[in-house]
Motif scaffolding. Structure first.
Motif, PDB file in Angstrom:
ATOM      1  N   GLN A 169     -27.948 -19.966  28.805  1.00 21.90           N
ATOM      2  CA  GLN A 169     -28.298 -19.236  30.024  1.00 21.90           C
ATOM      3  C   GLN A 169     -27.070 -19.043  30.913  1.00 21.90           C
ATOM      4  O   GLN A 169     -26.858 -17.954  31.472  1.00 21.90           O
ATOM      5  CB  GLN A 169     -29.377 -20.002  30.787  1.00 21.90           C
ATOM      6  CG  GLN A 169     -29.789 -19.331  32.104  1.00 21.90           C
ATOM      7  CD  GLN A 169     -30.926 -20.071  32.776  1.00 21.90           C
ATOM      8  OE1 GLN A 169     -31.907 -20.423  32.123  1.00 21.90           O
ATOM      9  NE2 GLN A 169     -30.791 -20.331  34.055  1.00 21.90           N
ATOM     10  N   GLU A 170     -26.254 -20.075  31.038  1.00 22.24           N
ATOM     11  CA  GLU A 170     -25.046 -19.959  31.859  1.00 22.24           C
ATOM     12  C   GLU A 170     -24.110 -18.895  31.291  1.00 22.24           C
ATOM     13  O   GLU A 170     -23.506 -18.111  32.038  1.00 22.24           O
ATOM     14  CB  GLU A 170     -24.341 -21.316  31.924  1.00 22.24           C
ATOM     15  CG  GLU A 170     -25.103 -22.363  32.731  1.00 22.24           C
ATOM     16  CD  GLU A 170     -24.439 -23.730  32.684  1.00 22.24           C
ATOM     17  OE1 GLU A 170     -23.495 -23.904  31.871  1.00 22.24           O
ATOM     18  OE2 GLU A 170     -24.862 -24.613  33.442  1.00 22.24           O
ATOM     19  N   THR A 172     -24.908 -16.229  29.262  1.00 25.18           N
ATOM     20  CA  THR A 172     -25.448 -14.862  29.342  1.00 25.18           C
ATOM     21  C   THR A 172     -25.496 -14.352  30.777  1.00 25.18           C
ATOM     22  O   THR A 172     -25.320 -13.162  31.017  1.00 25.18           O
ATOM     23  CB  THR A 172     -26.853 -14.788  28.718  1.00 25.18           C
ATOM     24  OG1 THR A 172     -27.747 -15.678  29.411  1.00 25.18           O
ATOM     25  CG2 THR A 172     -26.807 -15.172  27.244  1.00 25.18           C
ATOM     26  N   GLN A 173     -25.726 -15.247  31.718  1.00 26.18           N
ATOM     27  CA  GLN A 173     -25.703 -14.817  33.121  1.00 26.18           C
ATOM     28  C   GLN A 173     -24.295 -14.420  33.535  1.00 26.18           C
ATOM     29  O   GLN A 173     -24.105 -13.445  34.268  1.00 26.18           O
ATOM     30  CB  GLN A 173     -26.225 -15.942  34.017  1.00 26.18           C
ATOM     31  CG  GLN A 173     -27.742 -16.082  33.995  1.00 26.18           C
ATOM     32  CD  GLN A 173     -28.227 -17.105  35.005  1.00 26.18           C
ATOM     33  OE1 GLN A 173     -27.688 -18.206  35.093  1.00 26.18           O
ATOM     34  NE2 GLN A 173     -29.252 -16.771  35.754  1.00 26.18           N
ATOM     35  N   ALA A 174     -23.312 -15.181  33.057  1.00 26.77           N
ATOM     36  CA  ALA A 174     -21.926 -14.859  33.410  1.00 26.77           C
ATOM     37  C   ALA A 174     -21.462 -13.577  32.739  1.00 26.77           C
ATOM     38  O   ALA A 174     -20.714 -12.791  33.324  1.00 26.77           O
ATOM     39  CB  ALA A 174     -21.017 -16.022  33.006  1.00 26.77           C
ATOM     40  N   ARG A 175     -21.927 -13.344  31.520  1.00 26.12           N
ATOM     41  CA  ARG A 175     -21.444 -12.206  30.745  1.00 26.12           C
ATOM     42  C   ARG A 175     -22.203 -10.922  31.053  1.00 26.12           C
ATOM     43  O   ARG A 175     -21.606  -9.849  31.152  1.00 26.12           O
ATOM     44  CB  ARG A 175     -21.525 -12.530  29.256  1.00 26.12           C
ATOM     45  CG  ARG A 175     -20.911 -11.465  28.352  1.00 26.12           C
ATOM     46  CD  ARG A 175     -20.821 -11.932  26.909  1.00 26.12           C
ATOM     47  NE  ARG A 175     -19.912 -13.056  26.740  1.00 26.12           N
ATOM     48  CZ  ARG A 175     -19.617 -13.625  25.560  1.00 26.12           C
ATOM     49  NH1 ARG A 175     -20.172 -13.153  24.445  1.00 26.12           N
ATOM     50  NH2 ARG A 175     -18.781 -14.638  25.495  1.00 26.12           N
ATOM     51  N   TRP A 176     -23.552 -11.036  31.163  1.00 22.05           N
ATOM     52  CA  TRP A 176     -24.366  -9.825  31.313  1.00 22.05           C
ATOM     53  C   TRP A 176     -25.309  -9.848  32.521  1.00 22.05           C
ATOM     54  O   TRP A 176     -26.037  -8.895  32.738  1.00 22.05           O
ATOM     55  CB  TRP A 176     -25.223  -9.609  30.062  1.00 22.05           C
ATOM     56  CG  TRP A 176     -24.456  -9.274  28.826  1.00 22.05           C
ATOM     57  CD1 TRP A 176     -23.593  -8.234  28.647  1.00 22.05           C
ATOM     58  CD2 TRP A 176     -24.481  -9.974  27.579  1.00 22.05           C
ATOM     59  NE1 TRP A 176     -23.089  -8.227  27.379  1.00 22.05           N
ATOM     60  CE2 TRP A 176     -23.618  -9.284  26.697  1.00 22.05           C
ATOM     61  CE3 TRP A 176     -25.160 -11.100  27.114  1.00 22.05           C
ATOM     62  CZ2 TRP A 176     -23.411  -9.703  25.385  1.00 22.05           C
ATOM     63  CZ3 TRP A 176     -24.945 -11.519  25.813  1.00 22.05           C
ATOM     64  CH2 TRP A 176     -24.081 -10.833  24.960  1.00 22.05           C
ATOM     65  N   LYS A 177     -25.321 -10.924  33.255  1.00 20.40           N
ATOM     66  CA  LYS A 177     -26.294 -11.096  34.344  1.00 20.40           C
ATOM     67  C   LYS A 177     -27.725 -11.024  33.812  1.00 20.40           C
ATOM     68  O   LYS A 177     -28.631 -10.494  34.452  1.00 20.40           O
ATOM     69  CB  LYS A 177     -26.103 -10.016  35.425  1.00 20.40           C
ATOM     70  CG  LYS A 177     -24.704  -9.921  35.989  1.00 20.40           C
ATOM     71  CD  LYS A 177     -24.265 -11.210  36.670  1.00 20.40           C
ATOM     72  CE  LYS A 177     -22.885 -11.064  37.285  1.00 20.40           C
ATOM     73  NZ  LYS A 177     -22.391 -12.345  37.864  1.00 20.40           N
ATOM     74  N   LEU A 178     -27.906 -11.553  32.603  1.00 14.30           N
ATOM     75  CA  LEU A 178     -29.219 -11.532  31.958  1.00 14.30           C
ATOM     76  C   LEU A 178     -29.624 -12.940  31.552  1.00 14.30           C
ATOM     77  O   LEU A 178     -28.776 -13.808  31.298  1.00 14.30           O
ATOM     78  CB  LEU A 178     -29.190 -10.653  30.697  1.00 14.30           C
ATOM     79  CG  LEU A 178     -28.984  -9.149  30.889  1.00 14.30           C
ATOM     80  CD1 LEU A 178     -28.816  -8.485  29.523  1.00 14.30           C
ATOM     81  CD2 LEU A 178     -30.170  -8.539  31.642  1.00 14.30           C
ATOM     82  N   LEU A 179     -30.953 -13.147  31.471  1.00 16.59           N
ATOM     83  CA  LEU A 179     -31.480 -14.412  30.981  1.00 16.59           C
ATOM     84  C   LEU A 179     -31.920 -14.248  29.522  1.00 16.59           C
ATOM     85  O   LEU A 179     -32.471 -13.209  29.155  1.00 16.59           O
ATOM     86  CB  LEU A 179     -32.690 -14.865  31.809  1.00 16.59           C
ATOM     87  CG  LEU A 179     -32.411 -15.239  33.263  1.00 16.59           C
ATOM     88  CD1 LEU A 179     -33.732 -15.561  33.971  1.00 16.59           C
ATOM     89  CD2 LEU A 179     -31.466 -16.432  33.339  1.00 16.59           C
ATOM     90  N   GLN A 181     -34.246 -14.388  26.310  1.00 21.60           N
ATOM     91  CA  GLN A 181     -35.695 -14.286  26.140  1.00 21.60           C
ATOM     92  C   GLN A 181     -36.076 -14.945  24.812  1.00 21.60           C
ATOM     93  O   GLN A 181     -35.513 -14.614  23.766  1.00 21.60           O
ATOM     94  CB  GLN A 181     -36.123 -12.814  26.141  1.00 21.60           C
ATOM     95  CG  GLN A 181     -35.769 -12.069  27.419  1.00 21.60           C
ATOM     96  CD  GLN A 181     -36.483 -12.639  28.637  1.00 21.60           C
ATOM     97  OE1 GLN A 181     -37.668 -12.953  28.589  1.00 21.60           O
ATOM     98  NE2 GLN A 181     -35.741 -12.766  29.738  1.00 21.60           N
ATOM     99  N   VAL A 213     -31.025 -11.509  23.556  1.00 19.29           N
ATOM    100  CA  VAL A 213     -30.209 -11.195  24.730  1.00 19.29           C
ATOM    101  C   VAL A 213     -29.718  -9.766  24.577  1.00 19.29           C
ATOM    102  O   VAL A 213     -29.187  -9.398  23.520  1.00 19.29           O
ATOM    103  CB  VAL A 213     -28.998 -12.147  24.857  1.00 19.29           C
ATOM    104  CG1 VAL A 213     -28.207 -11.811  26.124  1.00 19.29           C
ATOM    105  CG2 VAL A 213     -29.433 -13.603  24.876  1.00 19.29           C
TER     106      VAL A 213
END
Length: 245
Positions: A169-170, A172-179, A181, A213
């Motif tokens: 999660q850390e 994907t949030q940093a890379r795409w601003k996504l969580l 699924q 993702v």
């Protein structure tokens, strides 16, 4: 009275643990701690395992407080959860060849799928026997602490203390601003385990989870619970994404 041959085995176990057999030892309880329930339904280590679970958690909590008191409570809880897990405790038990000392039925000994659980239970029972011999940790901490340190160091080298869902999660949030699924597959849609079945080695049905993702499946994992399957899938996805750069 303990059989002389069994007494020698118990003496060797204590020597392997670095415990002088001249210490006050409740030999009857120590012997009982190594009797698997498959051998006797009435005289076995079940109750000692129950006590030993608490002994282990307290010894581990004390060690964490002494060595990692600067960490947040949540991080300490995560560390302790890992350190007292069956996997870690079974690995420690294997160092002392505990499986050889366990008294059990032939069927239990031949059940390779139960080795981890019986090793962990056996070591917890031994911990109880040692604690009840002195009512303190004097026979425990000297040999247990180095194992806790080794396991903790290994865990802290892993992303998010081995919590791959958090690490993924850390990232994907940093890379795409996504969580990420997670999708739990229907058993009919799940792939088998490579041996033609969709169950674990102990016959328990496995859950299969995919993690997606950015509209792409990055990992698939299996586990005996949905949570375990999600962690397995997250570990695969994390490795794939890190390799991608």
């Amino acid at each position: 009275m303990i059989d002389p041959r069994r007494q020698r085995e118990l003496n060797r176990l204590l020597a392997h643990l670095g415990i002088d057999s001249s210490h006050k030892i409740n030999w009857q309880i120590l012997d009982l701690s190594l009797v698997h329930p498959s051998y006797s339904t009435t005289t076995n280590n079940d109750v000692l395992e129950f006590v030993g679970d608490s002994v282990l958690r307290l010894a581990t909590s004390m060690w964490l407080h002494e060595n990692y008191s600067d960490r947040k409570v949540g991080e300490l809880a995560a560390l302790r959860s890992h350190l007292v897990s069956d996997r870690v405790i079974a690995e420690i038990a294997a160092v002392y060849d505990l499986d050889r000392l366990l008294v059990m039925s032939n069927a239990a000994r031949n059940d390779a799928t139960a080795v981890r659980s019986r090793l962990a239970a056996g070591l917890e029972a031994v911990l109880a026997a040692l604690y009840l011999s002195t009512n303190d940790f004097s026979l425990i901490r000297s040999w247990l602490d180095p194992h806790l340190e080794q396991a903790a160091q290994k865990l802290m080298s892993e992303p998010a203390l081995g919590n791959y869902k958090v690490a993924l999660q850390e990232l994907t949030q940093a890379r795409w601003k996504l969580l990420p699924q997670y999708q739990t597959l229907d058993p009919q849609d799940a792939e088998d385990d490579g041996a033609g079945n969709k169950t674990g080695t102990d016959g328990q049905e496995l859950f299969t989870v995919e993690v997606w993702v950015a509209d792409r499946c990055w990992g698939k994992g299996q586990g005996k619970s949905i949570k375990a399957a999600q962690q397995a899938a997250a570990a695969v996805a994390l490795q794939a994404l890190q390799a991608r750069g």
